[in-house]
Design a protein around this motif. Structure first.
Motif, short mmCIF file in Angstrom:
data_model
loop_
_atom_site.label_atom_id
_atom_site.label_comp_id
_atom_site.label_asym_id
_atom_site.label_seq_id
_atom_site.Cartn_x
_atom_site.Cartn_y
_atom_site.Cartn_z
N GLU A 193 0.83 -1.21 0.00
CA GLU A 193 0.00 0.00 0.00
C GLU A 193 0.86 1.27 0.00
O GLU A 193 0.45 2.32 0.48
N ALA A 194 2.05 1.21 -0.58
CA ALA A 194 2.97 2.35 -0.55
C ALA A 194 2.37 3.60 -1.17
O ALA A 194 2.61 4.72 -0.71
N ARG A 195 1.56 3.44 -2.20
CA ARG A 195 1.00 4.61 -2.89
C ARG A 195 -0.17 5.21 -2.12
O ARG A 195 -0.56 6.36 -2.38
N ASN A 196 -0.74 4.46 -1.19
CA ASN A 196 -1.90 4.95 -0.43
C ASN A 196 -1.53 5.47 0.96
O ASN A 196 -2.27 6.29 1.53
N ILE A 197 -0.44 4.97 1.50
CA ILE A 197 -0.04 5.32 2.87
C ILE A 197 0.08 6.83 3.09
O ILE A 197 -0.40 7.35 4.12
N PRO A 198 0.72 7.61 2.19
CA PRO A 198 0.85 9.05 2.47
C PRO A 198 -0.49 9.74 2.66
O PRO A 198 -0.63 10.56 3.59
N TRP A 199 -1.47 9.44 1.83
CA TRP A 199 -2.79 10.08 1.96
C TRP A 199 -3.44 9.73 3.29
O TRP A 199 -4.05 10.57 3.93
N VAL A 200 -3.31 8.48 3.70
CA VAL A 200 -3.91 8.04 4.95
C VAL A 200 -3.20 8.67 6.14
O VAL A 200 -3.83 9.26 7.04
N PHE A 201 -1.89 8.59 6.16
CA PHE A 201 -1.13 9.03 7.34
C PHE A 201 -1.20 10.54 7.55
O PHE A 201 -1.17 11.02 8.69
N GLU A 202 -1.28 11.30 6.47
CA GLU A 202 -1.29 12.76 6.64
C GLU A 202 -2.61 13.25 7.24
O GLU A 202 -2.69 14.39 7.69
N GLN A 203 -3.63 12.40 7.29
CA GLN A 203 -4.92 12.79 7.82
C GLN A 203 -5.22 12.22 9.20
O GLN A 203 -6.31 12.42 9.73
N ILE A 204 -4.27 11.51 9.78
CA ILE A 204 -4.49 10.94 11.11
C ILE A 204 -4.61 12.08 12.12
O ILE A 204 -3.71 12.92 12.22
N PRO A 205 -5.69 12.16 12.88
CA PRO A 205 -5.88 13.28 13.80
C PRO A 205 -4.95 13.22 15.01
O PRO A 205 -4.39 12.17 15.35
N ASP A 206 -4.80 14.36 15.67
CA ASP A 206 -3.89 14.47 16.80
C ASP A 206 -4.32 13.63 18.00
O ASP A 206 -3.51 13.38 18.89
N MET A 219 -8.27 0.46 11.06
CA MET A 219 -8.73 0.95 9.78
C MET A 219 -7.79 0.48 8.68
O MET A 219 -6.64 0.09 8.95
N ASP A 220 -8.27 0.49 7.45
CA ASP A 220 -7.49 0.00 6.32
C ASP A 220 -6.50 1.05 5.83
O ASP A 220 -6.65 2.25 6.09
N ALA A 221 -5.51 0.58 5.07
CA ALA A 221 -4.46 1.46 4.56
C ALA A 221 -4.68 1.86 3.11
O ALA A 221 -3.82 2.53 2.53
N ASP A 222 -5.82 1.49 2.53
CA ASP A 222 -6.01 1.72 1.10
C ASP A 222 -6.67 3.05 0.77
O ASP A 222 -6.93 3.34 -0.39
N GLY A 223 -6.98 3.87 1.79
CA GLY A 223 -7.60 5.15 1.54
C GLY A 223 -9.11 5.11 1.44
O GLY A 223 -9.74 6.13 1.11
N SER A 224 -9.72 3.96 1.74
CA SER A 224 -11.18 3.84 1.64
C SER A 224 -11.88 4.34 2.90
O SER A 224 -13.12 4.49 2.89
N MET A 225 -11.14 4.60 3.95
CA MET A 225 -11.71 5.07 5.21
C MET A 225 -11.08 6.40 5.58
O MET A 225 -9.88 6.61 5.35
N LEU A 226 -11.87 7.29 6.16
CA LEU A 226 -11.41 8.63 6.49
C LEU A 226 -10.86 8.69 7.91
O LEU A 226 -11.64 8.55 8.87
N PRO A 227 -9.57 8.90 8.09
CA PRO A 227 -9.03 9.04 9.45
C PRO A 227 -9.70 10.15 10.24
O PRO A 227 -9.77 10.08 11.48
N GLY A 228 -10.21 11.16 9.56
CA GLY A 228 -10.87 12.26 10.25
C GLY A 228 -12.13 11.85 10.99
O GLY A 228 -12.66 12.63 11.81
N GLU A 229 -12.64 10.64 10.73
CA GLU A 229 -13.81 10.16 11.45
C GLU A 229 -13.47 9.57 12.81
O GLU A 229 -14.37 9.32 13.62
N ILE A 230 -12.20 9.33 13.08
CA ILE A 230 -11.80 8.66 14.32
C ILE A 230 -12.35 9.35 15.57
O ILE A 230 -12.82 8.66 16.49
N PRO A 231 -12.34 10.68 15.67
CA PRO A 231 -12.89 11.30 16.89
C PRO A 231 -14.34 10.94 17.16
O PRO A 231 -14.75 10.90 18.33
N HIS A 232 -15.13 10.65 16.12
CA HIS A 232 -16.52 10.25 16.35
C HIS A 232 -16.58 8.91 17.09
O HIS A 232 -17.42 8.71 17.97
#
Length: 275
Positions: A54-67, A123-136
């Protein structure tokens, strides 16, 4: 079993008022709190991300992980691309863990055992899930629920990726789990979940493949955990091909539901003792 739960608002403690109805300024804003009291410490959060090529998807996922996430655990499934290298470049603090066997289920179980947070989010690493939803998800854990799962089929949720076959399979399997466990869930085959790490033993996970998501829900229901569903939007995989095989994985999910249904283990043990 309730779906998305409407939480009660915090009690509004009334203060004494003067004759004109205005609150007295000399009253403490929280009269039931002592001056030396401090709010309870925030629960720590571990995010477990299984990944395979998932090397091509990891940057999009990781940059959106909330604090609010304190620890990110990448469980690599023998990737032949730069998945691990890319994860480390994007997030130097990421913990890289090698899974002990094949399959998504094995990867998740490996990550869960390595997690140190009070709450575990998967959560998955393919970009199908929004890390921004984690606080919910964390909101419901903070307010007394034990296991929180995403749903694409309640108000506020949706899917931009699900196929007709996957939708039909999910509906059939969902009807089965609701019937077998007397539940009212709205989604089943979706792996965006969070739970209290204290209940990892109660979940009693053994599956090695995609059916682990169903095993988690079945065991949570069987153990009487307090479950909440939150709206979640499923996006298309950002690049690459899915590792999911709808028909074969659907069969494994159904076998899991039947073998884990209430009373099935007792019947199996009784049959074994009389053999």
């Amino acid at each position: 079993m309730n779906n998305t739960h409407q939480l009660p608002e915090h009690p509004s403690f009334m203060t004494e008022a003067d004759g004109h109805g205005s609150a007295r300024a000399d009253r403490a804003p929280h009269p039931l709190r002592r001056a030396g009291d401090r709010p309870p410490p925030r629960a720590s959060v571990s995010l477990v991300v299984p990944a395979r090529n998932e090397a091509r998807n990891i940057p999009w996922v990781f940059e959106q992980i909330p604090d609010c996430v304190d620890e990110v655990i990448l469980v690599d499934g023998d990737s032949v691309d730069a998945t691990v290298h890319m994860a480390t470049r994007c997030l130097p603090t990421v913990r890289h863990v090698e899974q002990s066997g094949p399959g998504k289920g094995n990867a998740l179980r490996t990550g869960f055992l390595s997690a140190t947070g009070d709450y575990i989010v998967m959560m998955d690493a393919d970009g199908s899930m929004l890390p921004g939803e984690i606080p919910h998800y964390l909101h419901f854990l903070d307010h007394g629920f034990d296991f929180v799962k995403g749903s694409r089929f309640i108000a506020g949720g949706g899917s931009l990726d699900i196929t007709r076959i996957r939708r039909l399979g999910n509906q059939v399997l969902l009807a089965a789990v609701n019937h077998l466990y007397d539940a009212r869930l709205t989604d089943l085959c979706y792996g965006f979940c969070a739970f209290r790490r204290d209940f990892l033993d109660d979940l009693d996970l053994h599956s090695s493949g995609f059916e682990i998501e169903t095993e988690m829900i079945a065991h949570a229901l069987r153990s009487g955990l307090r479950i909440a569903e939150v709206p979640s939007l499923e996006l298309p995989r950002r690049s690459g091909r899915s590792h999911l095989h709808a028909v074969s994985d659907g069969r494994r999910v159904l076998r899991t539901l039947l073998s884990e249904r209430p009373g099935a283990r007792s019947a199996a043990r009784a049959a074994g003792s009389t053999a």
